[in-house]
Write a protein that holds these residues in place. Structure first.
Motif, short mmCIF file in Angstrom:
data_model
loop_
_atom_site.label_atom_id
_atom_site.label_comp_id
_atom_site.label_asym_id
_atom_site.label_seq_id
_atom_site.Cartn_x
_atom_site.Cartn_y
_atom_site.Cartn_z
N VAL A 13 0.88 -1.17 0.00
CA VAL A 13 0.00 0.00 0.00
C VAL A 13 0.92 1.22 0.00
O VAL A 13 1.61 1.47 0.98
CB VAL A 13 -0.93 0.01 1.24
CG1 VAL A 13 -1.77 1.28 1.26
CG2 VAL A 13 -1.81 -1.23 1.27
N ASP A 14 0.94 1.95 -1.10
CA ASP A 14 1.83 3.11 -1.23
C ASP A 14 1.01 4.39 -1.11
O ASP A 14 0.18 4.70 -1.96
CB ASP A 14 2.56 3.07 -2.57
CG ASP A 14 3.66 4.10 -2.66
OD1 ASP A 14 3.68 5.06 -1.87
OD2 ASP A 14 4.52 3.95 -3.55
N THR A 15 1.26 5.14 -0.04
CA THR A 15 0.54 6.39 0.19
C THR A 15 1.50 7.58 0.12
O THR A 15 1.22 8.63 0.68
CB THR A 15 -0.16 6.37 1.57
OG1 THR A 15 0.82 6.24 2.60
CG2 THR A 15 -1.18 5.25 1.66
N SER A 16 2.60 7.40 -0.58
CA SER A 16 3.60 8.47 -0.72
C SER A 16 2.96 9.75 -1.21
O SER A 16 2.15 9.74 -2.14
CB SER A 16 4.70 8.03 -1.69
OG SER A 16 5.38 6.91 -1.18
N PRO A 21 -4.58 11.83 7.58
CA PRO A 21 -4.66 10.47 8.08
C PRO A 21 -4.69 9.41 6.98
O PRO A 21 -5.00 8.25 7.25
CB PRO A 21 -5.97 10.45 8.85
CG PRO A 21 -6.86 11.32 8.00
CD PRO A 21 -5.93 12.42 7.49
N VAL A 22 -4.36 9.78 5.75
CA VAL A 22 -4.50 8.87 4.61
C VAL A 22 -3.74 7.55 4.79
O VAL A 22 -4.32 6.49 4.52
CB VAL A 22 -4.11 9.57 3.29
CG1 VAL A 22 -4.09 8.59 2.13
CG2 VAL A 22 -5.08 10.72 3.00
N ALA A 28 -6.01 0.48 6.86
CA ALA A 28 -7.23 -0.07 7.47
C ALA A 28 -8.16 -0.63 6.39
O ALA A 28 -8.72 -1.72 6.56
CB ALA A 28 -7.95 1.01 8.29
N LYS A 29 -8.29 0.08 5.29
CA LYS A 29 -9.13 -0.38 4.18
C LYS A 29 -8.58 -1.67 3.59
O LYS A 29 -9.32 -2.62 3.32
CB LYS A 29 -9.22 0.71 3.11
CG LYS A 29 -10.15 0.37 1.97
CD LYS A 29 -10.44 1.58 1.10
CE LYS A 29 -9.26 1.97 0.26
NZ LYS A 29 -9.56 3.04 -0.70
N ALA A 30 -7.26 -1.74 3.42
CA ALA A 30 -6.63 -2.94 2.87
C ALA A 30 -6.84 -4.13 3.81
O ALA A 30 -7.16 -5.24 3.36
CB ALA A 30 -5.14 -2.71 2.65
N MET A 31 -6.68 -3.92 5.10
CA MET A 31 -6.82 -5.01 6.07
C MET A 31 -8.22 -5.62 6.05
O MET A 31 -8.35 -6.82 6.24
CB MET A 31 -6.51 -4.51 7.48
CG MET A 31 -5.06 -4.26 7.72
SD MET A 31 -4.10 -5.79 7.66
CE MET A 31 -2.60 -5.26 8.42
N ARG A 32 -9.22 -4.81 5.83
CA ARG A 32 -10.60 -5.31 5.82
C ARG A 32 -10.83 -6.36 4.74
O ARG A 32 -11.65 -7.25 4.92
CB ARG A 32 -11.60 -4.17 5.66
CG ARG A 32 -11.80 -3.35 6.92
CD ARG A 32 -13.00 -2.43 6.83
NE ARG A 32 -12.85 -1.38 5.84
CZ ARG A 32 -12.30 -0.20 6.07
NH1 ARG A 32 -11.82 0.09 7.27
NH2 ARG A 32 -12.21 0.69 5.11
N ARG A 33 -10.13 -6.28 3.63
CA ARG A 33 -10.38 -7.18 2.52
C ARG A 33 -9.38 -8.33 2.40
O ARG A 33 -9.49 -9.15 1.49
CB ARG A 33 -10.45 -6.40 1.20
CG ARG A 33 -9.17 -5.81 0.72
CD ARG A 33 -9.35 -5.05 -0.60
NE ARG A 33 -8.12 -4.82 -1.28
CZ ARG A 33 -7.22 -3.91 -0.98
NH1 ARG A 33 -7.40 -3.11 0.04
NH2 ARG A 33 -6.13 -3.77 -1.70
N LEU A 34 -8.43 -8.41 3.32
CA LEU A 34 -7.39 -9.43 3.25
C LEU A 34 -7.60 -10.53 4.30
O LEU A 34 -8.15 -10.26 5.36
CB LEU A 34 -6.02 -8.78 3.47
CG LEU A 34 -5.59 -7.79 2.40
CD1 LEU A 34 -4.36 -7.03 2.84
CD2 LEU A 34 -5.35 -8.51 1.08
#
Length: 82
Positions: A13-16, A21-22, A28-34
């Motif tokens: 997950v690259d938020t560069s 709070p991005v 958190a969004k990624a964790m929900r689907r994994l």
């Protein structure tokens, strides 16, 4: 040759370039689907990640495997816990 700095079988997950709070919202969004046990590599240029990621892991129960600074970026690996 493979990038040895990246942990095997991780989701990236690259938020560069995106401020707080991005980075935490995106992991958190990624964790929900994994599935449980998945390792997520979070990349951020937000220096607040040094405090925010450990605090988020503590609050959610996910395992902070490693957090390091690489020049102007921060890279954290978090394993999803059930």
């Amino acid at each position: 040759m493979a990038d040895s700095s990246r942990m095997d079988n991780s989701v990236r997950v690259d938020t560069s370039g995106r401020p707080c709070p991005v980075p935490i919202l995106e992991i958190a969004k990624a964790m929900r689907r994994l599935p449980v046990g998945t390792l997520v590599e979070l990349v951020s240029t937000d220096r607040g990640l040094e405090a925010d990621l450990p605090a988020w892991c503590e609050a959610t129960g996910h395992e902070l495997v490693r957090l390091e600074r690489r020049e102007t970026s921060y890279v954290g690996w978090v394993r999803k816990v059930g």
